[in-house]
Scaffold this motif. Sequence first.
Motif, PDB file in Angstrom:
ATOM      1  N   SER A  14       0.826  -1.211   0.000  1.00  0.00           N
ATOM      2  CA  SER A  14       0.000   0.000   0.000  1.00  0.00           C
ATOM      3  C   SER A  14       0.860   1.261   0.000  1.00  0.00           C
ATOM      4  O   SER A  14       0.365   2.355   0.238  1.00  0.00           O
ATOM      5  CB  SER A  14      -0.941  -0.003   1.216  1.00  0.00           C
ATOM      6  OG  SER A  14      -0.197   0.005   2.424  1.00  0.00           O
ATOM      7  N   GLY A  22      -1.312   5.917   2.213  1.00  0.00           N
ATOM      8  CA  GLY A  22      -1.175   4.780   1.315  1.00  0.00           C
ATOM      9  C   GLY A  22      -1.942   4.962   0.026  1.00  0.00           C
ATOM     10  O   GLY A  22      -2.649   5.941  -0.175  1.00  0.00           O
ATOM     11  N   ILE A  24      -3.684   2.280  -3.293  1.00  0.00           N
ATOM     12  CA  ILE A  24      -3.836   1.038  -4.044  1.00  0.00           C
ATOM     13  C   ILE A  24      -4.127   1.432  -5.486  1.00  0.00           C
ATOM     14  O   ILE A  24      -5.152   2.043  -5.780  1.00  0.00           O
ATOM     15  CB  ILE A  24      -4.986   0.170  -3.484  1.00  0.00           C
ATOM     16  CG1 ILE A  24      -4.702  -0.235  -2.046  1.00  0.00           C
ATOM     17  CG2 ILE A  24      -5.212  -1.044  -4.356  1.00  0.00           C
ATOM     18  CD1 ILE A  24      -3.464  -1.097  -1.849  1.00  0.00           C
ATOM     19  N   ARG A  28      -2.536  -3.175  -8.414  1.00  0.00           N
ATOM     20  CA  ARG A  28      -2.616  -3.830  -7.101  1.00  0.00           C
ATOM     21  C   ARG A  28      -4.044  -4.278  -6.810  1.00  0.00           C
ATOM     22  O   ARG A  28      -4.268  -5.356  -6.256  1.00  0.00           O
ATOM     23  CB  ARG A  28      -2.140  -2.898  -5.998  1.00  0.00           C
ATOM     24  CG  ARG A  28      -0.666  -2.571  -6.071  1.00  0.00           C
ATOM     25  CD  ARG A  28      -0.309  -1.547  -5.033  1.00  0.00           C
ATOM     26  NE  ARG A  28       1.023  -1.020  -5.245  1.00  0.00           N
ATOM     27  CZ  ARG A  28       1.487   0.070  -4.666  1.00  0.00           C
ATOM     28  NH1 ARG A  28       0.720   0.753  -3.840  1.00  0.00           N
ATOM     29  NH2 ARG A  28       2.699   0.487  -4.907  1.00  0.00           N
ATOM     30  N   MET A  48      -1.183  -5.338   5.126  1.00  0.00           N
ATOM     31  CA  MET A  48      -0.775  -4.152   4.390  1.00  0.00           C
ATOM     32  C   MET A  48      -0.326  -3.108   5.393  1.00  0.00           C
ATOM     33  O   MET A  48      -0.735  -3.143   6.555  1.00  0.00           O
ATOM     34  CB  MET A  48      -1.901  -3.646   3.483  1.00  0.00           C
ATOM     35  CG  MET A  48      -3.146  -3.182   4.177  1.00  0.00           C
ATOM     36  SD  MET A  48      -4.428  -2.701   3.008  1.00  0.00           S
ATOM     37  CE  MET A  48      -5.305  -4.248   2.894  1.00  0.00           C
ATOM     38  N   HIS A  50      -0.824   0.211   5.440  1.00  0.00           N
ATOM     39  CA  HIS A  50      -1.838   1.217   5.743  1.00  0.00           C
ATOM     40  C   HIS A  50      -3.192   0.534   5.927  1.00  0.00           C
ATOM     41  O   HIS A  50      -3.639  -0.178   5.043  1.00  0.00           O
ATOM     42  CB  HIS A  50      -1.939   2.236   4.610  1.00  0.00           C
ATOM     43  CG  HIS A  50      -0.652   2.939   4.347  1.00  0.00           C
ATOM     44  ND1 HIS A  50       0.317   2.409   3.505  1.00  0.00           N
ATOM     45  CD2 HIS A  50      -0.155   4.094   4.821  1.00  0.00           C
ATOM     46  CE1 HIS A  50       1.341   3.236   3.475  1.00  0.00           C
ATOM     47  NE2 HIS A  50       1.087   4.265   4.268  1.00  0.00           N
ATOM     48  N   PRO A  52      -7.086  -0.012   5.714  1.00  0.00           N
ATOM     49  CA  PRO A  52      -8.053   0.533   4.758  1.00  0.00           C
ATOM     50  C   PRO A  52      -9.292   1.134   5.424  1.00  0.00           C
ATOM     51  O   PRO A  52     -10.341   1.246   4.813  1.00  0.00           O
ATOM     52  CB  PRO A  52      -8.416  -0.684   3.912  1.00  0.00           C
ATOM     53  CG  PRO A  52      -8.282  -1.819   4.859  1.00  0.00           C
ATOM     54  CD  PRO A  52      -7.130  -1.464   5.761  1.00  0.00           C
ATOM     55  N   PHE A  65      -5.649   7.324   2.323  1.00  0.00           N
ATOM     56  CA  PHE A  65      -5.348   6.032   1.713  1.00  0.00           C
ATOM     57  C   PHE A  65      -6.184   5.956   0.447  1.00  0.00           C
ATOM     58  O   PHE A  65      -7.348   5.574   0.485  1.00  0.00           O
ATOM     59  CB  PHE A  65      -5.695   4.907   2.678  1.00  0.00           C
ATOM     60  CG  PHE A  65      -5.342   3.512   2.206  1.00  0.00           C
ATOM     61  CD1 PHE A  65      -5.063   3.236   0.886  1.00  0.00           C
ATOM     62  CD2 PHE A  65      -5.314   2.470   3.097  1.00  0.00           C
ATOM     63  CE1 PHE A  65      -4.746   1.958   0.459  1.00  0.00           C
ATOM     64  CE2 PHE A  65      -5.000   1.176   2.693  1.00  0.00           C
ATOM     65  CZ  PHE A  65      -4.720   0.929   1.363  1.00  0.00           C
ATOM     66  N   ALA A  68      -8.780   3.039  -0.454  1.00  0.00           N
ATOM     67  CA  ALA A  68      -9.167   2.282   0.741  1.00  0.00           C
ATOM     68  C   ALA A  68     -10.597   1.778   0.649  1.00  0.00           C
ATOM     69  O   ALA A  68     -10.877   0.627   1.001  1.00  0.00           O
ATOM     70  CB  ALA A  68      -8.987   3.135   1.994  1.00  0.00           C
ATOM     71  N   VAL A  71     -10.745  -1.250  -1.566  1.00  0.00           N
ATOM     72  CA  VAL A  71     -10.197  -2.442  -0.904  1.00  0.00           C
ATOM     73  C   VAL A  71     -11.222  -3.018   0.067  1.00  0.00           C
ATOM     74  O   VAL A  71     -11.477  -4.228   0.071  1.00  0.00           O
ATOM     75  CB  VAL A  71      -8.877  -2.105  -0.162  1.00  0.00           C
ATOM     76  CG1 VAL A  71      -8.438  -3.254   0.726  1.00  0.00           C
ATOM     77  CG2 VAL A  71      -7.785  -1.758  -1.154  1.00  0.00           C
TER      78      VAL A  71
END
Length: 87
Positions: A14, A22, A24, A28, A48, A50, A52, A65, A68, A71
């Motif tokens: 992340s 972070g 994504i 990823r 990870m 960071h 989410p 993030f 997030a 995710v």
Amino acid sequence: MIDDGPVRIIALDSLSQGEAGGMICDVRAAWLRDCLAQGGMRPTVIFMHHPPLKCGVPETGEGGFAGADMVMRMILRRFSRLNHAAR
């Protein structure tokens, strides 16, 4: 991903180079989606750097993030129960 035991282990990068928060990216996210799809409902741990979700971690609050929400949606869509442990 380690997938040869009773619990699958997924390590997701992340890192957003030079940033506190972070990220994504699409690559990823696609990789995580594939990993989750391969495992069915087997117990899975995702590591990870960071988190989410907002849980009082300064780096996530300061820098955010990116991705997030995506995710968390992937994880929740795949599993009916989510256990999150912070220590």
